[in-house]
Design a protein around this motif. Structure first.
Motif, short mmCIF file in Angstrom:
data_model
loop_
_atom_site.label_atom_id
_atom_site.label_comp_id
_atom_site.label_asym_id
_atom_site.label_seq_id
_atom_site.Cartn_x
_atom_site.Cartn_y
_atom_site.Cartn_z
N GLY A 99 0.70 0.86 -2.64
CA GLY A 99 -0.12 1.89 -3.26
C GLY A 99 -0.32 1.61 -4.73
O GLY A 99 0.46 0.89 -5.36
N GLY A 100 -1.39 2.17 -5.30
CA GLY A 100 -1.69 1.96 -6.71
C GLY A 100 -2.28 0.58 -6.97
O GLY A 100 -2.62 -0.18 -6.07
N ALA A 101 -2.39 0.27 -8.24
CA ALA A 101 -2.88 -1.04 -8.68
C ALA A 101 -1.87 -1.63 -9.65
O ALA A 101 -1.24 -0.89 -10.42
CB ALA A 101 -4.24 -0.90 -9.36
N MET A 102 -1.68 -2.94 -9.61
CA MET A 102 -0.68 -3.59 -10.45
C MET A 102 -1.24 -4.84 -11.09
O MET A 102 -2.18 -5.46 -10.57
CB MET A 102 0.57 -3.93 -9.62
N CYS A 109 -0.18 -17.33 -16.38
CA CYS A 109 -1.01 -16.86 -15.28
C CYS A 109 -0.97 -15.33 -15.26
O CYS A 109 0.04 -14.72 -15.61
CB CYS A 109 -0.50 -17.40 -13.94
N GLU A 110 -2.07 -14.75 -14.88
CA GLU A 110 -2.15 -13.30 -14.78
C GLU A 110 -3.02 -12.93 -13.59
O GLU A 110 -4.03 -13.59 -13.32
CB GLU A 110 -2.73 -12.70 -16.06
N ALA A 111 -2.58 -11.92 -12.84
CA ALA A 111 -3.35 -11.49 -11.68
C ALA A 111 -3.24 -9.98 -11.53
O ALA A 111 -2.26 -9.36 -11.96
CB ALA A 111 -2.85 -12.19 -10.42
N ARG A 112 -4.25 -9.41 -10.91
CA ARG A 112 -4.28 -7.98 -10.61
C ARG A 112 -4.21 -7.80 -9.10
O ARG A 112 -4.80 -8.59 -8.35
CB ARG A 112 -5.54 -7.33 -11.19
N PHE A 113 -3.52 -6.75 -8.69
CA PHE A 113 -3.26 -6.55 -7.28
C PHE A 113 -3.55 -5.10 -6.90
O PHE A 113 -3.44 -4.19 -7.72
CB PHE A 113 -1.79 -6.85 -6.95
N SER A 114 -3.89 -4.91 -5.64
CA SER A 114 -4.08 -3.56 -5.11
C SER A 114 -3.33 -3.46 -3.79
O SER A 114 -2.75 -4.45 -3.30
CB SER A 114 -5.57 -3.26 -4.92
N ALA A 115 -3.34 -2.27 -3.21
CA ALA A 115 -2.61 -2.05 -1.96
C ALA A 115 -3.06 -3.06 -0.90
O ALA A 115 -4.24 -3.28 -0.70
CB ALA A 115 -2.83 -0.63 -1.46
N GLY A 116 -2.07 -3.69 -0.26
CA GLY A 116 -2.37 -4.70 0.76
C GLY A 116 -2.24 -6.12 0.26
O GLY A 116 -2.42 -7.06 1.04
N ASP A 117 -1.92 -6.30 -1.03
CA ASP A 117 -1.72 -7.64 -1.59
C ASP A 117 -0.22 -7.95 -1.71
O ASP A 117 0.61 -7.05 -1.85
CB ASP A 117 -2.33 -7.75 -2.99
N PHE A 118 0.09 -9.23 -1.68
CA PHE A 118 1.41 -9.71 -2.08
C PHE A 118 1.32 -10.22 -3.52
O PHE A 118 0.32 -10.82 -3.93
CB PHE A 118 1.89 -10.86 -1.20
N ALA A 119 2.38 -9.99 -4.28
CA ALA A 119 2.53 -10.57 -5.62
C ALA A 119 3.92 -11.19 -5.70
O ALA A 119 4.84 -10.78 -4.98
CB ALA A 119 2.36 -9.50 -6.69
N MET A 120 4.09 -12.17 -6.58
CA MET A 120 5.42 -12.76 -6.75
C MET A 120 5.61 -13.21 -8.18
O MET A 120 4.68 -13.69 -8.83
CB MET A 120 5.62 -13.95 -5.80
N TRP A 121 6.83 -13.03 -8.68
CA TRP A 121 7.24 -13.56 -9.96
C TRP A 121 8.69 -13.98 -9.85
O TRP A 121 9.35 -13.71 -8.84
CB TRP A 121 7.03 -12.55 -11.08
N THR A 122 9.19 -14.65 -10.85
CA THR A 122 10.58 -15.09 -10.84
C THR A 122 11.35 -14.40 -11.95
O THR A 122 10.82 -14.14 -13.04
CB THR A 122 10.70 -16.62 -11.01
N PRO A 126 10.20 -15.22 -18.47
CA PRO A 126 9.66 -13.95 -18.98
C PRO A 126 8.40 -13.55 -18.22
O PRO A 126 7.63 -14.40 -17.77
CB PRO A 126 9.35 -14.26 -20.45
N TYR A 127 8.21 -12.25 -18.08
CA TYR A 127 6.98 -11.75 -17.46
C TYR A 127 6.69 -10.35 -17.96
O TYR A 127 7.56 -9.66 -18.51
CB TYR A 127 7.07 -11.77 -15.92
N THR A 128 5.44 -9.93 -17.77
CA THR A 128 5.05 -8.55 -18.06
C THR A 128 4.33 -7.99 -16.84
O THR A 128 3.75 -8.73 -16.04
CB THR A 128 4.10 -8.47 -19.28
N GLY A 129 4.38 -6.68 -16.70
CA GLY A 129 3.74 -6.04 -15.57
C GLY A 129 3.25 -4.66 -15.92
O GLY A 129 3.72 -4.03 -16.88
N GLN A 130 2.30 -4.19 -15.17
CA GLN A 130 1.77 -2.84 -15.35
C GLN A 130 1.39 -2.30 -14.00
O GLN A 130 0.82 -3.01 -13.16
CB GLN A 130 0.54 -2.87 -16.27
N ALA A 131 1.75 -1.04 -13.75
CA ALA A 131 1.39 -0.36 -12.50
C ALA A 131 0.66 0.93 -12.86
O ALA A 131 1.13 1.68 -13.71
CB ALA A 131 2.64 -0.06 -11.69
N VAL A 132 -0.47 1.17 -12.21
CA VAL A 132 -1.28 2.33 -12.57
C VAL A 132 -1.73 3.05 -11.31
O VAL A 132 -1.86 2.47 -10.23
CB VAL A 132 -2.52 1.94 -13.41
N SER A 133 -1.98 4.35 -11.46
CA SER A 133 -2.63 5.15 -10.44
C SER A 133 -3.88 5.75 -11.06
O SER A 133 -4.08 5.66 -12.28
CB SER A 133 -1.69 6.25 -9.94
#
Length: 356
Positions: A99-102, A109-122, A126-133
């Motif tokens: 649910g939501g968008a991330m 590298c940077e990518a945007r995701f929505s419900a139904g996607d897989f994402a991966m990081w290690t 270092p990494y940054t992330g954002q989750a929104v509704s």
């Protein structure tokens, strides 16, 4: 705050669920940050909802891996280099967005995701992330499988290009793996530690199979992992085609380019044969449909035909052998059965299928 921790009769349950709603509003966000930092990895989190933060997290140990479920309001996170140096569990964080968008950024590298996607990081970079509704997106929800890097049977130079990149969950191995994770989450509160431990190996194998397909490195997988991936594909094919009367061991083998003999060999470690599994799953679906209010006007024989059992007499005999009642008797008895009992029966069916 804690979910169920013990099974009836004594065997401890594996799943723990935590949420913020039992805390005073002013304490919720600080507590959430601490829980996430301890359960995943040290991370900085900020949000516009700190004054009344509502979040929920579930933790399921699966032997060599761990599964985490999360739901929360919009937030931002980052794991800078000094936090990586302070503590690094050395995991790949393979995440199914529910649910939501991330948005995730790591290693340029940077990518945007929505419900139904897989994402991966290690966790090791270092990494940054954002989750929104928002008006067009539900509240952020996700399932995270924490994979120890040392146990993923792929070289890092094959995995690295998959970081912070959208990975499909709607087709191929992605769909198979996503369905497996969703079933696992559904059953998590009812799994004891022994069963959860066994499912850990399956989870790791299916994750490795999915990543290998995305990386074009299937040849790097060990034989036992390839067999587990093949079995998962076969299980999904069976579920997708229960309504087809032509579904048989021969049809399954042909679809997966293997011999019928090899198909039966793959099922030797399971408690039932291929044909027995098809029959059981068809009967379970018929059993559910016989109690569905929307299908109450459909004749019993038509319920069987909906799931590939086109011989009414054969359907009735098989149903009675499995459940001790004819289909019609079951439908009549179920009309007097509490809905909670029917839900328990459905969960048992899902759990049995998942465990194989």
């Amino acid at each position: 705050m804690l979910g169920a921790v013990a099974a009836l009769g004594g065997s401890p349950m594996a799943y723990t669920e935590l949420d913020t709603t039992s805390l005073p509003p002013e304490d919720r966000f600080a507590w959430w940050r601490e829980v996430v930092g301890q359960g995943v990895a040290p991370i900085r989190i900020t949000t516009d909802h700190a004054a009344d933060f509502v979040g929920r997290a579930g933790f399921l140990p699966l032997g060599p891996v761990q599964l985490t479920t999360m739901s929360f309001p919009s937030l931002s996170s980052d794991r800078p280099a000094h936090l990586v140096r302070r503590s690094d569990p050395e995991t790949y964080e393979l995440t199914l967005i529910l649910g939501g968008a991330m948005r995730v950024a790591q290693e340029r590298c940077e990518a945007r995701f929505s419900a139904g996607d897989f994402a991966m990081w290690t966790s090791s970079r270092p990494y940054t992330g954002q989750a929104v509704s928002g008006p067009e997106a539900d509240a952020p929800r996700a399932v995270i499988l924490h994979l120890p890097q040392a146990l993923v049977p792929l070289p890092q130079d094959k995995v690295r290009p998959l970081l912070a990149r959208g990975l499909p969950a709607r087709s191929g191995m992605g769909r198979i793996f996503a369905q497996y994770l969703e079933s696992l989450v559904q059953q998590a509160p009812f799994l004891d530690e022994e069963v959860a431990g066994r499912l850990g190996r399956t989870s790791l194998d299916l994750a490795a199979g999915f990543l290998a397909q995305q990386a074009g490195a299937q040849e790097r997988l060990p034989p036992e992992t390839r067999h587990q991936v093949l079995l998962a594909a076969i299980d999904t094919f069976i579920e997708d085609n229960l309504a087809d009367p032509r579904l048989s061991p021969g049809a399954i083998a042909a679809r997966h380019h293997i011999s019928v003999r090899l198909l039966h060999q793959l099922f030797r470690g399971r408690p039932e044969t291929v044909s027995a599994r098809i029959r059981r799953r068809r009967l379970e679906r018929c059993r559910e449909d016989l109690t569905a209010p929307r299908l109450c006007d459909l004749p019993v024989y038509a319920i069987g035909a909906r799931w590939g059992l086109t011989d009414p007499a054969g359907f009735s005999r098989a149903f009675r052998a499995a459940y001790g009642l004819s289909p019609g008797e079951h439908r009549n008895a179920s009309s007097r059965e509490p809905a909670s009992s029917r839900r328990r029966a459905h969960r048992a069916n899902v759990s049995r299928t998942l465990g194989q």
